[in-house]
Design a protein around this motif. Structure first.
Motif, PDB file in Angstrom:
ATOM      1  N   ALA A 101      41.362 -22.817 -21.152  1.00 14.91           N
ATOM      2  CA  ALA A 101      42.578 -22.228 -21.570  1.00 14.91           C
ATOM      3  C   ALA A 101      42.833 -21.143 -20.534  1.00 14.91           C
ATOM      4  CB  ALA A 101      42.458 -21.810 -23.113  1.00 14.91           C
ATOM      5  N   PHE A 102      41.880 -20.190 -20.406  1.00 16.71           N
ATOM      6  CA  PHE A 102      42.239 -19.129 -19.594  1.00 16.71           C
ATOM      7  C   PHE A 102      42.693 -19.579 -18.148  1.00 16.71           C
ATOM      8  CE2 PHE A 102      41.275 -15.551 -16.843  1.00 16.71           C
ATOM      9  CZ  PHE A 102      41.454 -14.407 -17.707  1.00 16.71           C
ATOM     10  N   GLY A 103      42.274 -20.574 -17.467  1.00 15.10           N
ATOM     11  CA  GLY A 103      42.703 -21.053 -16.330  1.00 15.10           C
ATOM     12  C   GLY A 103      43.885 -22.099 -16.306  1.00 15.10           C
ATOM     13  N   GLU A 104      44.428 -22.220 -17.408  1.00  8.36           N
ATOM     14  CA  GLU A 104      45.696 -23.467 -17.243  1.00  8.36           C
ATOM     15  C   GLU A 104      46.701 -22.570 -17.028  1.00  8.36           C
ATOM     16  OE1 GLU A 104      47.777 -26.226 -17.564  1.00  8.36           O
ATOM     17  OE2 GLU A 104      45.681 -26.676 -18.169  1.00  8.36           O
ATOM     18  N   ALA A 105      47.529 -23.290 -16.202  1.00  8.19           N
ATOM     19  CA  ALA A 105      48.749 -22.666 -15.680  1.00  8.19           C
ATOM     20  C   ALA A 105      50.117 -23.366 -16.028  1.00  8.19           C
ATOM     21  CB  ALA A 105      48.697 -22.824 -13.963  1.00  8.19           C
ATOM     22  N   LEU A 106      50.124 -24.781 -15.798  1.00  7.43           N
ATOM     23  CA  LEU A 106      51.422 -25.514 -15.690  1.00  7.43           C
ATOM     24  C   LEU A 106      52.066 -25.315 -17.027  1.00  7.43           C
ATOM     25  CD1 LEU A 106      53.660 -26.695 -14.218  1.00  7.43           C
ATOM     26  CD2 LEU A 106      52.464 -28.936 -14.312  1.00  7.43           C
ATOM     27  N   ALA A 107      51.222 -25.840 -18.218  1.00  7.54           N
ATOM     28  CA  ALA A 107      51.673 -25.971 -19.522  1.00  7.54           C
ATOM     29  C   ALA A 107      51.912 -24.411 -20.052  1.00  7.54           C
ATOM     30  CB  ALA A 107      50.500 -26.657 -20.606  1.00  7.54           C
ATOM     31  N   VAL A 108      51.203 -23.834 -19.819  1.00  8.62           N
ATOM     32  CA  VAL A 108      51.840 -22.177 -20.067  1.00  8.62           C
ATOM     33  C   VAL A 108      52.854 -21.843 -19.486  1.00  8.62           C
ATOM     34  CG1 VAL A 108      50.696 -19.814 -20.633  1.00  8.62           C
ATOM     35  CG2 VAL A 108      49.184 -21.671 -20.952  1.00  8.62           C
ATOM     36  N   GLN A 109      52.879 -21.878 -18.560  1.00  8.57           N
ATOM     37  CA  GLN A 109      54.088 -21.430 -17.633  1.00  8.57           C
ATOM     38  C   GLN A 109      55.473 -22.096 -18.270  1.00  8.57           C
ATOM     39  OE1 GLN A 109      53.981 -22.468 -13.324  1.00  8.57           O
ATOM     40  NE2 GLN A 109      56.099 -22.341 -13.296  1.00  8.57           N
ATOM     41  N   MET A 110      55.375 -23.276 -18.754  1.00 15.61           N
ATOM     42  CA  MET A 110      56.711 -23.919 -19.204  1.00 15.61           C
ATOM     43  C   MET A 110      57.217 -23.496 -20.552  1.00 15.61           C
ATOM     44  SD  MET A 110      55.723 -27.869 -18.025  1.00 15.61           S
ATOM     45  CE  MET A 110      57.053 -28.673 -18.704  1.00 15.61           C
ATOM     46  N   VAL A 111      56.239 -22.688 -21.418  1.00 13.95           N
ATOM     47  CA  VAL A 111      56.608 -22.279 -22.696  1.00 13.95           C
ATOM     48  C   VAL A 111      56.487 -20.611 -22.941  1.00 13.95           C
ATOM     49  CG1 VAL A 111      55.867 -24.578 -23.650  1.00 13.95           C
ATOM     50  CG2 VAL A 111      54.231 -22.559 -23.591  1.00 13.95           C
ATOM     51  N   ILE A 112      55.760 -19.920 -21.976  1.00 14.96           N
ATOM     52  CA  ILE A 112      55.544 -18.687 -22.257  1.00 14.96           C
ATOM     53  C   ILE A 112      56.666 -17.682 -22.021  1.00 14.96           C
ATOM     54  CG2 ILE A 112      54.377 -17.950 -20.213  1.00 14.96           C
ATOM     55  CD1 ILE A 112      52.117 -16.533 -22.096  1.00 14.96           C
ATOM     56  N   GLY A 113      57.406 -18.149 -21.126  1.00 15.08           N
ATOM     57  CA  GLY A 113      58.727 -17.253 -20.818  1.00 15.08           C
ATOM     58  C   GLY A 113      58.748 -16.622 -19.463  1.00 15.08           C
ATOM     59  N   ASN A 114      57.299 -16.152 -19.161  1.00 15.32           N
ATOM     60  CA  ASN A 114      57.197 -15.695 -17.725  1.00 15.32           C
ATOM     61  C   ASN A 114      57.807 -14.362 -17.525  1.00 15.32           C
ATOM     62  OD1 ASN A 114      55.755 -18.127 -16.764  1.00 15.32           O
ATOM     63  ND2 ASN A 114      57.541 -18.920 -16.938  1.00 15.32           N
ATOM     64  N   LEU A 117      38.935 -16.235 -10.621  1.00 15.11           N
ATOM     65  CA  LEU A 117      37.928 -16.722  -9.997  1.00 15.11           C
ATOM     66  C   LEU A 117      36.533 -16.156 -10.675  1.00 15.11           C
ATOM     67  CD1 LEU A 117      36.250 -18.585  -8.359  1.00 15.11           C
ATOM     68  CD2 LEU A 117      36.418 -16.950  -6.329  1.00 15.11           C
ATOM     69  N   LEU A 118      37.017 -14.797 -10.802  1.00 11.50           N
ATOM     70  CA  LEU A 118      35.788 -14.117 -11.304  1.00 11.50           C
ATOM     71  C   LEU A 118      35.554 -14.225 -13.000  1.00 11.50           C
ATOM     72  CD1 LEU A 118      36.262 -10.443  -9.419  1.00 11.50           C
ATOM     73  CD2 LEU A 118      34.538 -12.253  -9.152  1.00 11.50           C
ATOM     74  N   MET A 119      36.738 -14.346 -13.575  1.00 12.53           N
ATOM     75  CA  MET A 119      36.475 -14.716 -14.951  1.00 12.53           C
ATOM     76  C   MET A 119      35.952 -16.223 -15.172  1.00 12.53           C
ATOM     77  SD  MET A 119      37.465 -12.258 -16.928  1.00 12.53           S
ATOM     78  CE  MET A 119      37.231 -13.227 -18.241  1.00 12.53           C
ATOM     79  N   SER A 120      36.246 -17.076 -14.416  1.00 18.35           N
ATOM     80  CA  SER A 120      35.516 -18.360 -14.312  1.00 18.35           C
ATOM     81  C   SER A 120      34.110 -18.175 -14.163  1.00 18.35           C
ATOM     82  CB  SER A 120      36.182 -19.322 -13.343  1.00 18.35           C
ATOM     83  OG  SER A 120      37.565 -19.363 -13.431  1.00 18.35           O
ATOM     84  N   LEU A 121      33.703 -17.250 -13.042  1.00 19.82           N
ATOM     85  CA  LEU A 121      32.264 -17.402 -13.049  1.00 19.82           C
ATOM     86  C   LEU A 121      31.488 -16.425 -14.379  1.00 19.82           C
ATOM     87  CD1 LEU A 121      32.138 -15.600  -9.356  1.00 19.82           C
ATOM     88  CD2 LEU A 121      31.555 -17.953 -10.213  1.00 19.82           C
ATOM     89  N   VAL A 122      32.394 -15.560 -15.248  1.00 19.48           N
ATOM     90  CA  VAL A 122      31.805 -14.938 -16.202  1.00 19.48           C
ATOM     91  C   VAL A 122      31.728 -16.035 -17.263  1.00 19.48           C
ATOM     92  CG1 VAL A 122      32.403 -13.348 -18.334  1.00 19.48           C
ATOM     93  CG2 VAL A 122      32.987 -12.784 -15.851  1.00 19.48           C
ATOM     94  N   PHE A 123      32.709 -17.103 -17.532  1.00 21.42           N
ATOM     95  CA  PHE A 123      32.631 -17.757 -18.503  1.00 21.42           C
ATOM     96  C   PHE A 123      31.523 -18.771 -18.112  1.00 21.42           C
ATOM     97  CE2 PHE A 123      37.158 -17.176 -19.235  1.00 21.42           C
ATOM     98  CZ  PHE A 123      37.065 -17.029 -20.465  1.00 21.42           C
TER      99      PHE A 123
END
Length: 302
Positions: A226-239, A283-289
């Motif tokens: 969820a943290f690394g998701e880009a396209l789906a969130v970009q379409m609905v969050i308002g940016n 990238l760092l957050m992915s390493l933490v996960f």
């Protein structure tokens, strides 16, 4: 050379060839990982080394205008709204999705395993394979108008992003939770039932507690996606690069700003370096996960 000596020589050569191939493959993977980490880090730190932006302002500032300069002549790279949006939709999606996913996993493995494996498991696997753009399009067509009509506002915001991410990570957490529950030895179930515990007591007090590390790993893995998701969130969050005051106000995440801006910047400029800083943080957050998942995976209750 006898047949025995020939077979022995062939086995030795096959083993050496296998070791060489394995070592070469592992070395290439390590080199690729180190190269990617070095490249992203070198670009990400350019915001602070070349463009002289403040690290404190990066994490605490609320204005994201990397193409503009403040009174000190430094880029305005306040990423706090982006960080807040990423963590908000990730945590909310995990909170909503985790009980649903664990409950579905319990139903498919302990209550109705035949129906679950024949009907529900293929559906879950189908949901895993749906591209993120499809989830985003459904959210844009269904979730956003629904929120606009019933909650007011434009419909774009944290709420829409949370709903889309919840549906996206639900099959992932469910599948991993099923694996964690099925890994509990049958002897533990039988021992609990033999001592007089009911099925629900066995599920709650024995199975869930025994599979807890695996369930936590599933939840963290879903949060990482969820943290690394880009396209789906970009379409609905308002940016919108602001900290929202409600769930129905437009917001933004690290990934949404990164994907929108990377194609419109020039390599080496302050705007481009700021986006690489966002990529480095992801990238760092992915390493933490990954580290958290590794730690949880080593834990065993039994």
């Amino acid at each position: 050379m006898t047949e025995k000596q020939w077979n022995s020589s062939t086995k030795i050569w096959t083993e050496k060839r296998g070791r060489i191939l394995t070592f070469t493959s592992v070395s290439i993977m390590i080199m690729i990982a180190i190269s990617i980490l070095y490249f992203v880090a070198s670009k990400g730190f350019s915001t602070f080394t070349v463009n002289k932006a403040s690290i404190v302002d990066f994490f605490t500032g609320i204005e994201w205008k990397p193409g503009s300069l403040n009174e000190l002549g430094k880029p305005i790279v306040g990423a706090l709204p982006l960080i807040f949006g990423s963590f908000a939709v990730t945590l909310l999606a995990a909170i909503i999705c985790s009980p649903l996913a664990v409950g579905a996993a319990i139903f498919m493995t302990e209550i109705s395993p035949k129906f679950g494996k024949k009907v529900l498991q293929p559906v879950i696997e189908l949901l895993v394979g749906i591209p993120s753009v499809v989830y985003g399009f459904v959210g844009l067509s269904v979730v956003v108008p629904f929120l606009r009509e019933h909650l007011g506002g434009s419909g774009f915001g944290i709420a829409a992003g949370t709903i889309v991410l919840t549906v996206m990570i639900l099959p992932t957490i469910t599948s991993l939770s099923m694996d964690a529950i099925e890994s509990v030895p049958m002897q533990i179930r039988e021992a609990s039932l033999a001592l007089g515990a009911t099925r629900w007591q066995t599920i709650y007090r024995v199975i869930l507690k025994t599979s807890l590390p695996g369930l936590l790993t599933a939840i963290v893995f879903g949060m990482a996606r969820a943290f690394g998701e880009a396209l789906a969130v970009q379409m609905v969050i308002g940016n919108s690069t602001v900290i929202p005051t409600s769930f129905v106000e437009p917001a933004s995440t690290l990934t949404s700003i990164l994907t929108m801006g990377m194609g419109y910047t020039v390599m080496g400029k302050a705007e481009n370096n700021a986006l690489w800083s966002l990529a480095l943080m992801l990238l760092l957050m992915s390493l933490v996960f990954i580290i958290i998942i590794r730690i949880l995976g080593r834990r065993r209750v039994y």
